[in-house]
Design a protein around this motif. Sequence first.
Motif, PDB file in Angstrom:
ATOM      1  N   CYS A 187      45.168  36.599  44.881  1.00  0.00           N
ATOM      2  CA  CYS A 187      45.969  37.679  44.311  1.00  0.00           C
ATOM      3  C   CYS A 187      47.220  37.887  45.159  1.00  0.00           C
ATOM      4  O   CYS A 187      47.121  37.998  46.389  1.00  0.00           O
ATOM      5  CB  CYS A 187      45.146  38.959  44.268  1.00  0.00           C
ATOM      6  SG  CYS A 187      46.082  40.422  43.741  1.00  0.00           S
TER       7      CYS A 187
ATOM      8  N   CYS B 194      46.671  41.732  46.912  1.00  0.00           N
ATOM      9  CA  CYS B 194      45.661  42.057  47.922  1.00  0.00           C
ATOM     10  C   CYS B 194      45.113  40.831  48.638  1.00  0.00           C
ATOM     11  O   CYS B 194      44.429  40.967  49.643  1.00  0.00           O
ATOM     12  CB  CYS B 194      44.523  42.845  47.290  1.00  0.00           C
ATOM     13  SG  CYS B 194      43.465  41.866  46.178  1.00  0.00           S
TER      14      CYS B 194
ATOM     15  N   ASP C 261      39.004  36.698  43.817  1.00  0.00           N
ATOM     16  CA  ASP C 261      38.223  36.955  42.605  1.00  0.00           C
ATOM     17  C   ASP C 261      39.170  37.181  41.419  1.00  0.00           C
ATOM     18  O   ASP C 261      39.417  38.310  41.006  1.00  0.00           O
ATOM     19  CB  ASP C 261      37.314  38.165  42.814  1.00  0.00           C
ATOM     20  CG  ASP C 261      36.319  38.342  41.675  1.00  0.00           C
ATOM     21  OD1 ASP C 261      36.265  37.476  40.768  1.00  0.00           O
ATOM     22  OD2 ASP C 261      35.594  39.350  41.685  1.00  0.00           O
TER      23      ASP C 261
ATOM     24  N   SER D 137      43.420  36.664  32.098  1.00  0.00           N
ATOM     25  CA  SER D 137      43.442  37.894  31.312  1.00  0.00           C
ATOM     26  C   SER D 137      43.496  37.542  29.835  1.00  0.00           C
ATOM     27  O   SER D 137      44.478  36.983  29.361  1.00  0.00           O
ATOM     28  CB  SER D 137      44.658  38.742  31.693  1.00  0.00           C
ATOM     29  OG  SER D 137      44.714  39.887  30.886  1.00  0.00           O
TER      30      SER D 137
ATOM     31  N   GLU E  96      43.942  38.561  36.082  1.00  0.00           N
ATOM     32  CA  GLU E  96      43.416  39.851  36.530  1.00  0.00           C
ATOM     33  C   GLU E  96      42.705  39.670  37.858  1.00  0.00           C
ATOM     34  O   GLU E  96      41.976  38.693  38.045  1.00  0.00           O
ATOM     35  CB  GLU E  96      42.415  40.401  35.511  1.00  0.00           C
ATOM     36  CG  GLU E  96      43.013  40.671  34.162  1.00  0.00           C
ATOM     37  CD  GLU E  96      41.967  41.064  33.129  1.00  0.00           C
ATOM     38  OE1 GLU E  96      40.761  41.085  33.455  1.00  0.00           O
ATOM     39  OE2 GLU E  96      42.366  41.336  31.990  1.00  0.00           O
ATOM     40  N   CYS E  97      42.925  40.596  38.780  1.00  0.00           N
ATOM     41  CA  CYS E  97      42.235  40.595  40.064  1.00  0.00           C
ATOM     42  C   CYS E  97      41.144  41.658  40.009  1.00  0.00           C
ATOM     43  O   CYS E  97      41.430  42.835  39.771  1.00  0.00           O
ATOM     44  CB  CYS E  97      43.210  40.907  41.202  1.00  0.00           C
ATOM     45  SG  CYS E  97      42.396  41.032  42.807  1.00  0.00           S
ATOM     46  N   ALA E  98      39.890  41.249  40.222  1.00  0.00           N
ATOM     47  CA  ALA E  98      38.775  42.186  40.174  1.00  0.00           C
ATOM     48  C   ALA E  98      38.749  43.100  41.400  1.00  0.00           C
ATOM     49  O   ALA E  98      38.226  44.205  41.339  1.00  0.00           O
ATOM     50  CB  ALA E  98      37.462  41.428  40.065  1.00  0.00           C
TER      51      ALA E  98
ATOM     52  N   CYS F 132      41.481  44.444  43.276  1.00  0.00           N
ATOM     53  CA  CYS F 132      42.447  45.547  43.285  1.00  0.00           C
ATOM     54  C   CYS F 132      42.769  46.059  41.882  1.00  0.00           C
ATOM     55  O   CYS F 132      43.567  46.971  41.731  1.00  0.00           O
ATOM     56  CB  CYS F 132      43.731  45.154  44.007  1.00  0.00           C
ATOM     57  SG  CYS F 132      44.714  43.871  43.191  1.00  0.00           S
ATOM     58  N   ASN F 133      42.148  45.451  40.876  1.00  0.00           N
ATOM     59  CA  ASN F 133      42.288  45.889  39.482  1.00  0.00           C
ATOM     60  C   ASN F 133      43.736  45.809  38.994  1.00  0.00           C
ATOM     61  O   ASN F 133      44.196  46.672  38.256  1.00  0.00           O
ATOM     62  CB  ASN F 133      41.729  47.302  39.310  1.00  0.00           C
ATOM     63  CG  ASN F 133      41.342  47.572  37.877  1.00  0.00           C
ATOM     64  OD1 ASN F 133      40.957  46.656  37.158  1.00  0.00           O
ATOM     65  ND2 ASN F 133      41.438  48.816  37.455  1.00  0.00           N
ATOM     66  N   ARG F 134      44.456  44.770  39.420  1.00  0.00           N
ATOM     67  CA  ARG F 134      45.833  44.561  38.979  1.00  0.00           C
ATOM     68  C   ARG F 134      45.896  43.326  38.093  1.00  0.00           C
ATOM     69  O   ARG F 134      45.097  42.418  38.211  1.00  0.00           O
ATOM     70  CB  ARG F 134      46.754  44.366  40.171  1.00  0.00           C
ATOM     71  CG  ARG F 134      46.984  45.622  40.962  1.00  0.00           C
ATOM     72  CD  ARG F 134      48.001  45.357  42.043  1.00  0.00           C
ATOM     73  NE  ARG F 134      48.417  46.590  42.671  1.00  0.00           N
ATOM     74  CZ  ARG F 134      48.410  46.802  43.973  1.00  0.00           C
ATOM     75  NH1 ARG F 134      48.024  45.856  44.788  1.00  0.00           N
ATOM     76  NH2 ARG F 134      48.807  47.949  44.455  1.00  0.00           N
ATOM     77  N   ALA F 135      46.882  43.315  37.226  1.00  0.00           N
ATOM     78  CA  ALA F 135      47.148  42.151  36.388  1.00  0.00           C
ATOM     79  C   ALA F 135      48.542  41.642  36.736  1.00  0.00           C
ATOM     80  O   ALA F 135      49.441  42.430  37.049  1.00  0.00           O
ATOM     81  CB  ALA F 135      47.073  42.521  34.912  1.00  0.00           C
TER      82      ALA F 135
END
Length: 71
Positions: free
Chosen positions: A10, A13, A17, A21, A35-37, A39-42
């Motif tokens: 990512c 971060c 993971d 998307s 999608e990053c699991a 930091c929950n960013r796309a």
Amino acid sequence: MSERAAPFYCPYCGDEDLRPSEAAPAAKGTGAAWECAACNRAFRLAFLGLLASGLTPTPGATPGAAPEEER
């Protein structure tokens, strides 16, 4: 051949993971959405183009800076 470039981590971060998307499909020319699991960013990856071959940067020049005008 797939047009999807796979990131290894990512860009926000650094976690590994990542998942493609499916909620935000990539429009033609916009790059793949991931999608990053952690930091929950796309984010998207996009190919910008090839660098010109045979050109070398001027010593001491700042990358991306505009060239000085001739006097």
